[in-house]
Enzyme design. Structure first.
Site, mmCIF file in Angstrom:
data_model
loop_
_atom_site.group_PDB
_atom_site.id
_atom_site.type_symbol
_atom_site.label_atom_id
_atom_site.label_comp_id
_atom_site.label_asym_id
_atom_site.label_seq_id
_atom_site.Cartn_x
_atom_site.Cartn_y
_atom_site.Cartn_z
ATOM 1 N N THR A 225 9.266 -34.075 17.406
ATOM 2 C CA THR A 225 9.789 -33.763 18.742
ATOM 3 C C THR A 225 8.583 -34.100 19.438
ATOM 4 O OG1 THR A 225 11.432 -32.097 18.017
ATOM 5 C CG2 THR A 225 10.849 -32.236 20.302
ATOM 6 N N LYS B 268 7.518 -37.803 19.272
ATOM 7 C CA LYS B 268 8.501 -38.749 19.835
ATOM 8 C C LYS B 268 8.277 -38.922 21.463
ATOM 9 C CE LYS B 268 11.824 -38.460 16.432
ATOM 10 N NZ LYS B 268 13.205 -37.713 16.033
ATOM 11 N N GLU C 55 -4.770 -28.902 25.710
ATOM 12 C CA GLU C 55 -3.912 -28.436 26.737
ATOM 13 C C GLU C 55 -2.504 -28.169 26.452
ATOM 14 O OE1 GLU C 55 -3.144 -27.004 29.889
ATOM 15 O OE2 GLU C 55 -4.594 -28.045 30.389
ATOM 16 N N GLY D 9 9.168 -28.144 24.595
ATOM 17 C CA GLY D 9 10.102 -28.945 24.820
ATOM 18 C C GLY D 9 9.311 -30.331 24.507
ATOM 19 N N LYS E 133 -1.292 -17.790 21.247
ATOM 20 C CA LYS E 133 -1.720 -18.437 22.779
ATOM 21 C C LYS E 133 -2.596 -17.317 23.530
ATOM 22 C CE LYS E 133 3.066 -20.604 22.933
ATOM 23 N NZ LYS E 133 4.389 -20.633 23.358
#
Length: 418
Positions: A10, A13, A125, A299, A201
């Site tokens: 994902t 791409k 990042e 995403g 995180k």
């Protein structure tokens, strides 16, 4: 600037798409063209976009040992073999851009040291917050500040689940199944719902914010799998919203508090309005005050945007170097908070006095008590404590669990006013 892309899922791409779509404007901005020379995939025969034609390789060494490749972009995910590929790239004098929070959280110290020795950049990042710019501001824009607190919603899956449970009155299991069908949750959602993703995180954010090296294993972590629709309902009745919060703070003695835990936050909190798959991070600095970073935490395109921004930083020779001391983490038992506690107990006289007696023996006082009948012989007891030592809360609950009148300690959630 030739790059080797490791992974074409994902995010991979998305990186290809961003460089193809925005390549001309990026070149005008930085004065250099970014070209993807080779892309590592598992299956070269799989039907793919014409944009990657002629670039696919199956052997990682074709990228890692290619002298023309300046930057290796790792977007494979998982700890291994990504860690080994990143180390090899750095050893070969290549800068690395990665979105891999697991590798950075667990092995950042040794990788940063290696990058410093080889005088190359290691940029990440996209490892926290997807498209939300947070790593770069902490390293650069806020470098003049002493950051003393970081708090946020760092996982979109858990935030979506809790938001849907609140808005639609659904059970945890029902919303999780729906989230998996929509692609918001993995088939194995453990890393998300048990808080491990947020802890990785948070480890990265604490390391950058406090200049102290933190690893996920140092962070007390509790997820949302035990949160019920009853807890959501009681939270609303009491004027709160339940969120999975990641929290880090440095004290004057240089000790750190760091945890991931479900928290009842007040409706006045800036995090209260962060719903769905969105993430938000609050930073407190001694000069800048409070800042909030908000956006999509995952995403294809948001994460790819952060990856390509790091590639641009390498072109611009913005260093990704840093060195950190090891952190001294305060045990969760030594922290202080208000707590929401939900018990299922035998509905008979004297039960409440036993519960409050045990709490009182540990110096824990109560803000409120709500008792409702669940079944003929069972009652649901909801307690909100005053600020109390977490270790004493845990000790009291262990004793309460052993009362024969207590069927279950159903929930324990931190409560914050801000």
């Amino acid at each position: 600037m030739k790059i080797g892309l490791m992974g074409l899922g994902t995010v991979g791409k998305g990186v290809v798409h961003v460089i193809n779509q925005n390549g001309d404007s990026i070149e005008k901005r930085i004065g250099e063209k970014i070209e993807i020379k080779k892309i590592l995939v598992k299956d070269a025969e799989k039907k793919r976009s014409p944009l990657v034609e002629g670039k696919l390789v199956l052997d990682p060494m074709e990228i890692l040992n290619d002298d023309e490749i300046d930057v290796v972009v790792e977007v494979m995910g998982k700890e291994h073999p990504a860690l080994e590929y990143i180390k090899k790239a750095l050893e070969n004098g290549k800068s690395v851009v990665t979105a891999n929070k697991e590798v950075i959280a667990r092995h950042g110290k040794e990788l940063i040291k290696l990058a410093n020795e080889k005088k190359v950049s290691l940029l990440y990042e996209a490892s926290v917050g997807g498209g939300i710019p947070i790593i770069r501001p902490l390293k650069q824009c806020l470098a003049a500040n002493k950051i003393y607190e970081v708090k946020g919603i760092l996982n979109g899956t858990t935030n979506y689940i809790l938001s849907e449970m609140k808005d639609r009155g659904m059970s945890f299991e029902g919303v999780l199944k729906e989230a998996q069908q929509k692609g918001y949750a993995e088939l194995d959602p453990t890393d998300d719902i048990e808080g491990f993703d947020a802890a990785r995180k948070l480890a990265i954010l604490c390391t950058l914010s406090f200049n102290k090296y933190v690893v996920p294993d140092d962070i007390y972590t509790k997820g949302i799998s035990s949160i019920s629709k009853e807890d959501i309902k009681y939270a609303q009745e009491l004027g709160y919203t339940i969120k999975l919060i990641a929290y880090g703070k440095i004290y004057e003695n240089e000790k750190l508090e760091a945890w991931v835990h479900p928290v009842m936050i007040s409706k006045e909190s800036p995090l209260n309005g962060v719903n769905g798959v969105y993430n938000a991070i609050l930073i407190e600095g001694n000069a800048v005050g409070r800042l909030m970073f908000y956006g999509q935490g995952a995403g294809m395109m948001p994460t790819a945007s952060a990856v390509v921004a790091d590639i641009i930083d390498v072109v611009n020779h913005i260093p990704g170097k840093n060195g950190y001391e090891d952190a001294d983490i305060i045990p969760i038992q030594d922290t202080v908070s208000k707590y929401y506690i939900r018990l299922i107990a035998l509905d008979k006289p004297g039960v409440m006095s036993k519960i409050t007696g045990i709490l009182g023996n540990e110096g824990i006082s109560l803000v409120s008590v709500v008792q409702k009948e669940v079944h003929e012989d069972a009652a649901e007891i909801v307690l909100i404590t005053h600020h109390a030592n977490t270790g004493r809360i845990f000790k009291a609950l262990d004793e309460i669990k052993n009362l024969h009148e207590i069927y279950k300690v159903a929930s324990i959630i931190r409560v914050e006013e801000d």
